[in-house]
Structure formats: C-alpha cells, structure tokens
Write a protein that holds these residues in place. Structure first.
Motif, short mmCIF file in Angstrom:
data_model
loop_
_atom_site.label_atom_id
_atom_site.label_comp_id
_atom_site.label_asym_id
_atom_site.label_seq_id
_atom_site.Cartn_x
_atom_site.Cartn_y
_atom_site.Cartn_z
N ASP A 6 0.50 -1.12 0.04
CA ASP A 6 -0.36 -0.31 0.46
C ASP A 6 1.22 1.43 -0.53
O ASP A 6 0.69 2.62 -0.78
N VAL A 7 2.24 1.27 0.71
CA VAL A 7 3.16 2.74 0.67
C VAL A 7 3.45 2.32 -0.39
O VAL A 7 3.60 3.34 -1.15
N LEU A 8 3.55 1.78 -0.95
CA LEU A 8 4.28 1.73 -2.28
C LEU A 8 2.91 1.83 -3.32
O LEU A 8 3.09 2.73 -4.39
N GLU A 9 2.33 1.71 -3.35
CA GLU A 9 0.49 2.54 -4.48
C GLU A 9 0.15 3.35 -4.25
O GLU A 9 0.30 3.96 -5.40
N LEU A 10 0.38 3.99 -2.79
CA LEU A 10 0.32 5.55 -2.47
C LEU A 10 1.43 6.67 -2.83
O LEU A 10 0.91 7.33 -4.17
N ALA A 11 2.45 5.97 -2.86
CA ALA A 11 3.40 6.54 -3.48
C ALA A 11 3.69 7.07 -5.38
O ALA A 11 3.54 8.11 -5.81
N VAL A 12 3.17 5.94 -5.75
CA VAL A 12 3.11 6.05 -7.28
C VAL A 12 1.63 5.95 -7.63
O VAL A 12 2.42 7.52 -8.65
N LEU A 13 0.52 6.60 -6.85
CA LEU A 13 -0.81 7.46 -7.29
C LEU A 13 -0.60 8.08 -7.03
O LEU A 13 -0.62 9.49 -8.01
N GLU A 25 11.86 7.48 -15.00
CA GLU A 25 11.67 8.53 -14.07
C GLU A 25 10.85 7.87 -12.97
O GLU A 25 10.71 8.70 -11.59
N LEU A 26 10.06 7.72 -12.94
CA LEU A 26 8.74 7.03 -11.75
C LEU A 26 10.12 6.49 -11.00
O LEU A 26 10.07 7.04 -9.56
N ARG A 27 10.51 5.78 -11.49
CA ARG A 27 11.70 4.92 -9.64
C ARG A 27 12.78 5.96 -9.39
O ARG A 27 12.65 5.98 -8.06
N LYS A 28 12.79 6.96 -10.48
CA LYS A 28 14.02 8.10 -9.53
C LYS A 28 13.13 8.92 -8.78
O LYS A 28 13.46 9.24 -7.67
N ARG A 29 11.29 9.56 -8.85
CA ARG A 29 11.11 10.18 -8.50
C ARG A 29 10.77 9.03 -7.03
O ARG A 29 10.51 10.43 -6.17
N SER A 41 14.03 -1.58 -6.51
CA SER A 41 13.99 -1.94 -7.89
C SER A 41 13.21 -1.95 -8.90
O SER A 41 12.04 -1.73 -8.88
N TYR A 42 13.30 -2.17 -10.16
CA TYR A 42 12.77 -2.67 -11.35
C TYR A 42 11.73 -3.71 -10.61
O TYR A 42 10.32 -4.25 -11.16
N GLY A 43 12.57 -5.06 -10.12
CA GLY A 43 11.55 -5.84 -9.68
C GLY A 43 10.40 -5.21 -9.11
O GLY A 43 9.40 -6.40 -8.85
N THR A 44 10.36 -4.51 -8.37
CA THR A 44 9.23 -4.53 -7.23
C THR A 44 8.18 -3.29 -7.65
O THR A 44 7.33 -3.17 -7.75
N LEU A 45 9.03 -2.55 -8.90
CA LEU A 45 7.93 -1.44 -9.32
C LEU A 45 7.61 -1.68 -10.16
O LEU A 45 6.34 -1.41 -10.03
N TYR A 46 7.36 -2.85 -11.48
CA TYR A 46 6.91 -3.24 -12.16
C TYR A 46 5.64 -3.76 -12.22
O TYR A 46 4.33 -4.15 -12.22
N PRO A 47 6.17 -4.69 -11.02
CA PRO A 47 5.26 -5.61 -10.75
C PRO A 47 3.75 -4.58 -10.32
O PRO A 47 2.70 -4.98 -10.03
N CYS A 48 4.32 -4.28 -9.42
CA CYS A 48 3.24 -2.51 -8.39
C CYS A 48 2.57 -2.05 -10.07
O CYS A 48 1.19 -2.16 -9.67
N LEU A 49 3.33 -1.66 -11.09
CA LEU A 49 2.81 -1.02 -12.23
C LEU A 49 1.89 -1.79 -12.88
O LEU A 49 0.35 -1.67 -12.87
N LYS A 50 2.03 -3.24 -13.03
CA LYS A 50 0.71 -4.21 -13.61
C LYS A 50 -0.61 -4.25 -12.65
O LYS A 50 -1.34 -4.30 -13.47
N VAL A 78 4.88 5.03 -21.12
CA VAL A 78 4.44 6.22 -19.84
C VAL A 78 3.23 5.90 -18.68
O VAL A 78 2.20 5.19 -19.74
N TYR A 79 3.75 6.04 -18.50
CA TYR A 79 1.90 5.78 -16.99
C TYR A 79 1.26 7.18 -16.88
O TYR A 79 1.97 7.61 -16.92
#
Length: 192
Positions: A6-13, A25-29, A41-50, A78-79
């Motif tokens: 939920d924390v990662l989801e909140l940050a991404v959204l 750019e999303l990973r940097k921010r 890692s992208y291994g954490t970010l991309y499953p969340c984005l998916k 682009v997301y």
C-alpha cells in the motif's frame, strides 16, 4: 494487499497524480519520496505498476519516439492515472491507522500531506508521536540497563538513537501545534 504494498501504491499513485511518467523517471522520483536508503528495484516497481494497470488505476501508453536523427527507437512506456486511480489515491491518502505511523509508511504519507485532510494529518502526526514516545521509553530503559555492560561505542550508538528519537518527537510536537493552529479550511485560527 500488504501494508508495505500500500505504501508503494500510494507513492506511485501520488506521483502520477501530478503528471504521467515513464518507468525510469517514476523510479527516480519514488527514490526521492521513499528515501535514498530504501532501494527500489524495477523488480518491485513493475509488478506494482502491472497490478495497478490490471485494476484500472493507471493506463500505459507508448508514444512514438525518434532518436533525433529521424530513426525510430524503442519508446518508453508512459504511465498515467485514471479516474479509478485517483479514487484509490484518495482512499489511501485518507487512511490514518497504525500502519501510517510506522517508519516504512510515515514519510510517504507525509510527502502527500498537501492532499490530505487536516483531521487525517493530525491523527497521523499524533499517532507517530505516540509510537515514538513508546520507542523512546524502550530505548531509555535499554540504555540505562546496558551502561555498565556496554563499551563506549555501543553506548554512543544507543545515545545517538535516543537523541534521534527525541529530536523527531520535538519536531512532531511542532507540526502538531502548527496543525492545530490551522483550521480545517487551512486558515490560522489564532488570527481569526
């Protein structure tokens, strides 16, 4: 979904709420929001984005790209936030339970306080202060017990931890005072 997710989801959204971003750019921010000591890692970010995409919270697009010489190159995805994503963000930013007071999530919630209601901000700040006061008591007790057994470096480390928690408690008290002085409409109640 787990609280950490939920924390990662909140940050991404929250970041996509400002503008559409590609993965790099999303990973940097996110690193800036989550903190430099929390490797993402992208291994954490991309499953969340998916998962967010599958739930209809974000969309993906791949704009045409050229390398400046007229030859095509692989475009970055682009997301972008959807209406459902905005609703989910509002839901997450409105939570003020015990998980929002923890080390892993407090900073992320704080990063989006500008979009959080005053009552939720106050509950999170007070909860965090309460959690740290409990920690302060534990660290103080531990420090008192180990003074005779520990070497000077261990004692210095424990003292540093104690002082860090004390500083954060003072900082939170200041934020809480400022929050209480500001009315729900964002105006200073002392001036009214």
């Amino acid at each position: 979904m787990a609280a950490r997710g939920d924390v990662l989801e909140l940050a991404v959204l929250g970041l996509l709420h400002d503008s559409p971003l590609h993965g790099y750019e999303l990973r940097k921010r996110l690193t800036a929001v989550l903190g430099p000591f929390r490797a993402l890692s992208y291994g954490t970010l991309y499953p969340c984005l998916k998962a967010l995409s599958e739930r209809g919270c974000i969309t993906q697009s791949q704009p045409d790209a050229a390398d400046g010489r007229g030859t095509a190159r692989r475009a970055r995805i682009v997301y972008e936030l959807t209406a459902a994503g905005k609703e989910r963000f509002e839901q997450l930013v409105g939570e003020a339970g015990p998980t929002t007071w923890e080390d892993d999530s407090f900073g992320v919630h704080l990063a989006f306080f500008g979009r959080t209601s005053a009552d939720v901000r106050l509950r999170i700040l007070e909860g965090r202060r309460s959690r740290l006061e409990e920690r302060l008591e534990t660290v103080s007790t531990s420090l008192a017990r180990s003074r005779e057994r520990a070497d000077q470096y261990t004692l210095a480390l424990q003292q540093h931890g104690l002082e860090s928690v004390q500083r954060e408690v003072r900082w939170l008290a200041e934020l809480i005072s400022a929050e209480r002085a500001t009315g729900p409409s964002g105006t200073n109640t002392e001036d009214n």
